[in-house]
Enzyme design. Structure first.
Site, PDB file in Angstrom:
ATOM      1  N   ASP A  73      28.755 -17.103  19.127  1.00  0.00           N
ATOM      2  CA  ASP A  73      29.766 -16.084  18.842  1.00  0.00           C
ATOM      3  C   ASP A  73      31.182 -16.608  19.024  1.00  0.00           C
ATOM      4  OD1 ASP A  73      29.521 -16.314  21.605  1.00  0.00           O
ATOM      5  OD2 ASP A  73      28.568 -14.365  21.851  1.00  0.00           O
ATOM      6  N   ASN A 141      25.671  -5.532  30.439  1.00  0.00           N
ATOM      7  CA  ASN A 141      25.088  -4.405  29.692  1.00  0.00           C
ATOM      8  C   ASN A 141      23.854  -4.829  28.896  1.00  0.00           C
ATOM      9  OD1 ASN A 141      26.192  -5.900  27.650  1.00  0.00           O
ATOM     10  ND2 ASN A 141      27.575  -4.313  26.892  1.00  0.00           N
ATOM     11  N   HIS A 143      23.654  -7.417  26.752  1.00  0.00           N
ATOM     12  CA  HIS A 143      23.855  -8.053  25.441  1.00  0.00           C
ATOM     13  C   HIS A 143      23.438  -9.520  25.469  1.00  0.00           C
ATOM     14  CE1 HIS A 143      28.369  -9.115  26.405  1.00  0.00           C
ATOM     15  NE2 HIS A 143      27.602 -10.130  26.725  1.00  0.00           N
ATOM     16  N   GLU A 148      25.663  -6.137  20.964  1.00  0.00           N
ATOM     17  CA  GLU A 148      25.938  -5.124  21.975  1.00  0.00           C
ATOM     18  C   GLU A 148      24.906  -3.997  21.930  1.00  0.00           C
ATOM     19  OE1 GLU A 148      27.891  -5.907  24.298  1.00  0.00           O
ATOM     20  OE2 GLU A 148      30.001  -5.655  23.829  1.00  0.00           O
TER      21      GLU A 148
HETATM   22  C1  F6R Z   1      28.897 -15.774  25.057  1.00  0.00           C
HETATM   23  C2  F6R Z   1      27.682 -14.957  25.024  1.00  0.00           C
HETATM   24  C3  F6R Z   1      27.544 -13.811  25.967  1.00  0.00           C
HETATM   25  C4  F6R Z   1      27.511 -14.265  27.415  1.00  0.00           C
HETATM   26  C5  F6R Z   1      27.405 -13.074  28.360  1.00  0.00           C
HETATM   27  C6  F6R Z   1      27.441 -13.497  29.813  1.00  0.00           C
HETATM   28  O1  F6R Z   1      28.801 -16.810  24.112  1.00  0.00           O
HETATM   29  O2  F6R Z   1      26.831 -15.210  24.246  1.00  0.00           O
HETATM   30  O3  F6R Z   1      26.375 -13.111  25.660  1.00  0.00           O
HETATM   31  O4  F6R Z   1      26.419 -15.121  27.613  1.00  0.00           O
HETATM   32  O5  F6R Z   1      28.468 -12.195  28.128  1.00  0.00           O
HETATM   33  O6  F6R Z   1      28.684 -14.064  30.088  1.00  0.00           O
HETATM   34  P1  F6R Z   1      28.978 -14.739  31.498  1.00  0.00           P
HETATM   35  O7  F6R Z   1      28.127 -15.954  31.567  1.00  0.00           O
HETATM   36  O8  F6R Z   1      30.450 -15.091  31.447  1.00  0.00           O
HETATM   37  O9  F6R Z   1      28.637 -13.742  32.534  1.00  0.00           O
END
Ligand code: F6R
Length: 250
Positions: A73, A141, A143, A148
């Site tokens: 992403d 959450n 994701h 999302e």
């Molecule tokens: C980012 C992604 C997100 C993160 C998730 C956890 O490329 O794919 O799904 O893996 O938001 O983020 P952290 O590791 O910062 O808690």
């Protein structure tokens, strides 16, 4: 060997440092075993130590010259050079330190006029590069990527409005809440689910609720990570903090 729901594997380590070493060894195995491996990569806090470990492996001889990477992403509206863009993150944490060839690196571009064309361009790239190993973090959450909760599972690359929870959580990387982009471009669930192997890393008790629902709840659009329950080769790599907080029945 502990097994979770269906064939899903759960590995719990005393701390994230050891968990990351375990994940890095799996990445090394895939890089060495596959002819032209494609790794799909996440950004954020969780995988940064994994990239540091892989850079260390590279210094000790692991080559990435045959590797293709696709990223999950990118924020919409941030140029590639923006300090908080995922392009910049990947350069800083990983790509600048290894011998990967630039033309084998693919990250969706959220700084284009026509985002729909960009989604289609990225899907064509993903079709050309089926994923051997998918690295995932998980949002508080539930994701994965920026798929999302709450909307129907979307198979292909799409533009997503980030949830308030995600914006609040990612504000830690920006100067203020207002600076966090409100939209992102994300890989859909199809290429993730078609990956040969998936590693999801989650550390710290703040991820407990999401991990609990992903592992032990129903497969539901409110918890996108729950779809991993039906993947044939997925490993949740956890530290004790998250495993204890979500009272995993191990
Ligand atoms: C980012 C992604 C997100 C993160 C998730 C956890 O490329 O794919 O799904 O893996 O938001 O983020 P952290 O590791 O910062 O808690």
């Amino acid at each position: 060997m502990k097994k979770g729901v269906n064939s899903l594997k759960i590995r719990v380590f005393t701390d994230s440092r050891i968990a990351v070493a375990y994940a890095a060894a799996i990445v090394e195995h895939v890089v060495e075993a596959e002819h032209h491996p494609t790794l799909s990569l996440a950004t954020g806090e969780t995988p940064s130590a994994l990239y540091a470990q892989l850079v260390e492996f590279h210094r000790r001889g692991l080559s990435f010259t045959d590797v293709t990477t696709v990223n999950l992403d990118e924020y919409v509206g941030l140029p590639k050079t923006h300090a908080q863009s995922y392009h910049q993150y990947m350069q800083e944490h990983f790509f600048q330190w290894i011998d990967i060839s630039k033309d084998r690196i693919f990250i969706p571009n959220g700084y284009v006029n026509n985002l729909q064309n960009e989604c289609e361009r990225y899907d064509r790239i993903l079709q050309q590069h089926p994923i051997d190993l998918q690295i995932l973090g998980i949002g508080i959450n539930g994701h994965i990527g920026f798929n999302e909760p709450g909307t129907a599972f979307k198979p292909t690359t799409h533009i997503v409005g980030l949830s308030e929870e995600t914006i609040r959580s990612n504000a830690r990387f920006f100067n203020s809440l207002n600076d966090v982009p409100k939209q992102a471009i994300t890989m859909g669930l199809q290429p993730i689910m078609q990956s040969k192997q998936i590693l999801l890393m989650a550390f710290g008790e703040q991820k407990a609720q999401a991990v609990h629902l992903a592992l032990e709840g129903d497969v539901q659009t409110h918890v996108p990570a729950s779809i991993l329950q039906i993947h044939p080769n997925v490993t949740f790599i956890l530290d004790e903090a998250v495993a204890k907080a979500c009272k995993l029945n191990l």
